[in-house]
Design a protein around this motif. Sequence first.
Motif, PDB file in Angstrom:
ATOM      1  N   GLU A 286       0.835  -1.206   0.000  1.00  0.00           N
ATOM      2  CA  GLU A 286       0.000   0.000   0.000  1.00  0.00           C
ATOM      3  C   GLU A 286       0.867   1.253   0.000  1.00  0.00           C
ATOM      4  OE1 GLU A 286      -2.414  -0.454   3.453  1.00  0.00           O
ATOM      5  OE2 GLU A 286      -3.784  -1.911   2.524  1.00  0.00           O
ATOM      6  N   ARG A 287       1.993   1.162   0.677  1.00  0.00           N
ATOM      7  CA  ARG A 287       2.930   2.288   0.753  1.00  0.00           C
ATOM      8  C   ARG A 287       3.693   2.476  -0.559  1.00  0.00           C
ATOM      9  NH1 ARG A 287       5.078   0.606   5.060  1.00  0.00           N
ATOM     10  NH2 ARG A 287       7.072  -0.236   4.353  1.00  0.00           N
ATOM     11  N   LEU A 288       3.929   1.368  -1.255  1.00  0.00           N
ATOM     12  CA  LEU A 288       4.722   1.412  -2.485  1.00  0.00           C
ATOM     13  C   LEU A 288       3.931   0.792  -3.640  1.00  0.00           C
ATOM     14  CD1 LEU A 288       8.191   0.208  -1.119  1.00  0.00           C
ATOM     15  CD2 LEU A 288       7.362   2.561  -1.347  1.00  0.00           C
ATOM     16  N   PRO A 289       2.884   1.453  -4.108  1.00  0.00           N
ATOM     17  CA  PRO A 289       2.123   0.896  -5.236  1.00  0.00           C
ATOM     18  C   PRO A 289       2.917   1.008  -6.535  1.00  0.00           C
ATOM     19  CG  PRO A 289       1.335   3.096  -4.713  1.00  0.00           C
ATOM     20  CD  PRO A 289       2.347   2.750  -3.656  1.00  0.00           C
ATOM     21  N   GLN A 290       2.787   0.000  -7.393  1.00  0.00           N
ATOM     22  CA  GLN A 290       3.443   0.067  -8.700  1.00  0.00           C
ATOM     23  C   GLN A 290       2.507   0.783  -9.664  1.00  0.00           C
ATOM     24  OE1 GLN A 290       5.207  -4.263  -8.619  1.00  0.00           O
ATOM     25  NE2 GLN A 290       6.508  -2.895  -9.791  1.00  0.00           N
ATOM     26  N   THR A 291       3.062   1.726 -10.405  1.00  0.00           N
ATOM     27  CA  THR A 291       2.242   2.664 -11.168  1.00  0.00           C
ATOM     28  C   THR A 291       2.096   2.307 -12.638  1.00  0.00           C
ATOM     29  OG1 THR A 291       4.206   4.049 -11.529  1.00  0.00           O
ATOM     30  CG2 THR A 291       2.836   4.550  -9.613  1.00  0.00           C
ATOM     31  N   SER A 292       3.021   1.560 -13.188  1.00  0.00           N
ATOM     32  CA  SER A 292       3.001   1.286 -14.628  1.00  0.00           C
ATOM     33  C   SER A 292       2.230   0.014 -14.935  1.00  0.00           C
ATOM     34  CB  SER A 292       4.436   1.156 -15.154  1.00  0.00           C
ATOM     35  OG  SER A 292       4.440   0.687 -16.488  1.00  0.00           O
ATOM     36  N   LYS A 293       1.516   0.007 -16.050  1.00  0.00           N
ATOM     37  CA  LYS A 293       0.796  -1.190 -16.472  1.00  0.00           C
ATOM     38  C   LYS A 293       1.757  -2.316 -16.824  1.00  0.00           C
ATOM     39  CE  LYS A 293      -3.266   1.221 -18.317  1.00  0.00           C
ATOM     40  NZ  LYS A 293      -4.082   1.468 -19.537  1.00  0.00           N
ATOM     41  N   GLU A 294       2.982  -1.948 -17.209  1.00  0.00           N
ATOM     42  CA  GLU A 294       3.971  -2.952 -17.586  1.00  0.00           C
ATOM     43  C   GLU A 294       4.747  -3.479 -16.380  1.00  0.00           C
ATOM     44  OE1 GLU A 294       3.805   0.094 -19.142  1.00  0.00           O
ATOM     45  OE2 GLU A 294       2.626  -0.690 -20.825  1.00  0.00           O
ATOM     46  N   SER A 295       4.514  -2.926 -15.203  1.00  0.00           N
ATOM     47  CA  SER A 295       5.275  -3.323 -14.023  1.00  0.00           C
ATOM     48  C   SER A 295       4.976  -4.761 -13.631  1.00  0.00           C
ATOM     49  CB  SER A 295       4.936  -2.404 -12.839  1.00  0.00           C
ATOM     50  OG  SER A 295       5.309  -1.080 -13.117  1.00  0.00           O
ATOM     51  N   ARG A 296       6.021  -5.469 -13.259  1.00  0.00           N
ATOM     52  CA  ARG A 296       5.835  -6.809 -12.704  1.00  0.00           C
ATOM     53  C   ARG A 296       5.348  -6.690 -11.262  1.00  0.00           C
ATOM     54  NH1 ARG A 296      11.490  -9.399 -13.110  1.00  0.00           N
ATOM     55  NH2 ARG A 296      12.072  -7.267 -12.565  1.00  0.00           N
ATOM     56  N   VAL A 297       4.474  -7.591 -10.869  1.00  0.00           N
ATOM     57  CA  VAL A 297       3.939  -7.598  -9.511  1.00  0.00           C
ATOM     58  C   VAL A 297       4.230  -8.964  -8.901  1.00  0.00           C
ATOM     59  CG1 VAL A 297       1.878  -7.410  -8.087  1.00  0.00           C
ATOM     60  CG2 VAL A 297       2.133  -5.949 -10.109  1.00  0.00           C
TER      61      VAL A 297
END
Length: 320
Positions: A286-297
């Motif tokens: 929650e503190r570090l959300p990934q912003t790019s659609k291409e980001s790996r999760v």
Amino acid sequence: MPRISIIIPVYNAAQYLTQCLDSIISQEEKDYELLLIDDGSADGSRRICEKYASRNSNIHYLYKKNGGVSTARNLGLDHAQGEYICFVDADDWVEPSYLQTLISCTQQKNPADIIYFGVNFIHQEGTVESATPVPCKCEGRASAEERLYQLRYVDKHELFGFTWDKMFKADIIRQHNLRFAENISFREDELFTFSYCQFINTLQVIATPLYNYRMNSVGLTSRGMKAGEFLPSSLLLEKYLSHYEHPGIRDQIIYTTTNYRALHIFKKVPLLQIRKELKEYRLLIERLPQTSKESRVPHLTHYLQKGLWTAYLYCLIRKL
């Protein structure tokens, strides 16, 4: 004061050490000091180091109990007197133009805070792959971060994090008391690079391969990270994140930070503490959300989005 301090951590490297040292002392440029940090070698490395130090006044040999490559590099930083710092691994070697090229960069008007150069990757069977980054000289923080991001993958090789494919300004290291994390033995050089590059505003890239890296299937890089290293690596990366604005760099740091934290849960956390750690992990993402659609999760993030118990079961399966 020498222009460049070259720090070589040495541990049981007798098989390759002579080639490494000869490639440096044969350089036409002599404005350097060479620090050989023997990390408790048990082979013939000490004899080789002492021989070269006795014959060359700009070679200094220091012996220490075995403590890992980071402790050796840190001891080298403690003793380095040069204006610039380079790192060389004891089983690698440099090109004949290595020092002349780097020193010419320091003689330019407003020399860059960090200088990258190309690398030859030498495979065990003798084949060579060269990584030749696009040359540039970047002025300003945004431009420097953009090039740092591009250096992550050059000719299928990641050049960003290694310490032996670049030259550092000693003043930046000394001013901020930068050191290698001694409790981490995997990708510790990348962590040092992230800590250093927080403070750069200019960057230069030389396309020419100046360094020959010997690919070794039994080295630290091939063994992977120890279970106890995931958490401290994650905490350091989260600390460095606030100093970077480039979205690609931020997404990479966030992915690695959260992935290391998940691996910490899988490999280190006792069963009775998993639920507590999962709650901490939820706060992290929650503190570090990934912003790019291409980001790996990380997979754990996906399962946690389905519920705490789903993530808990996934952790139990990973621990089997």
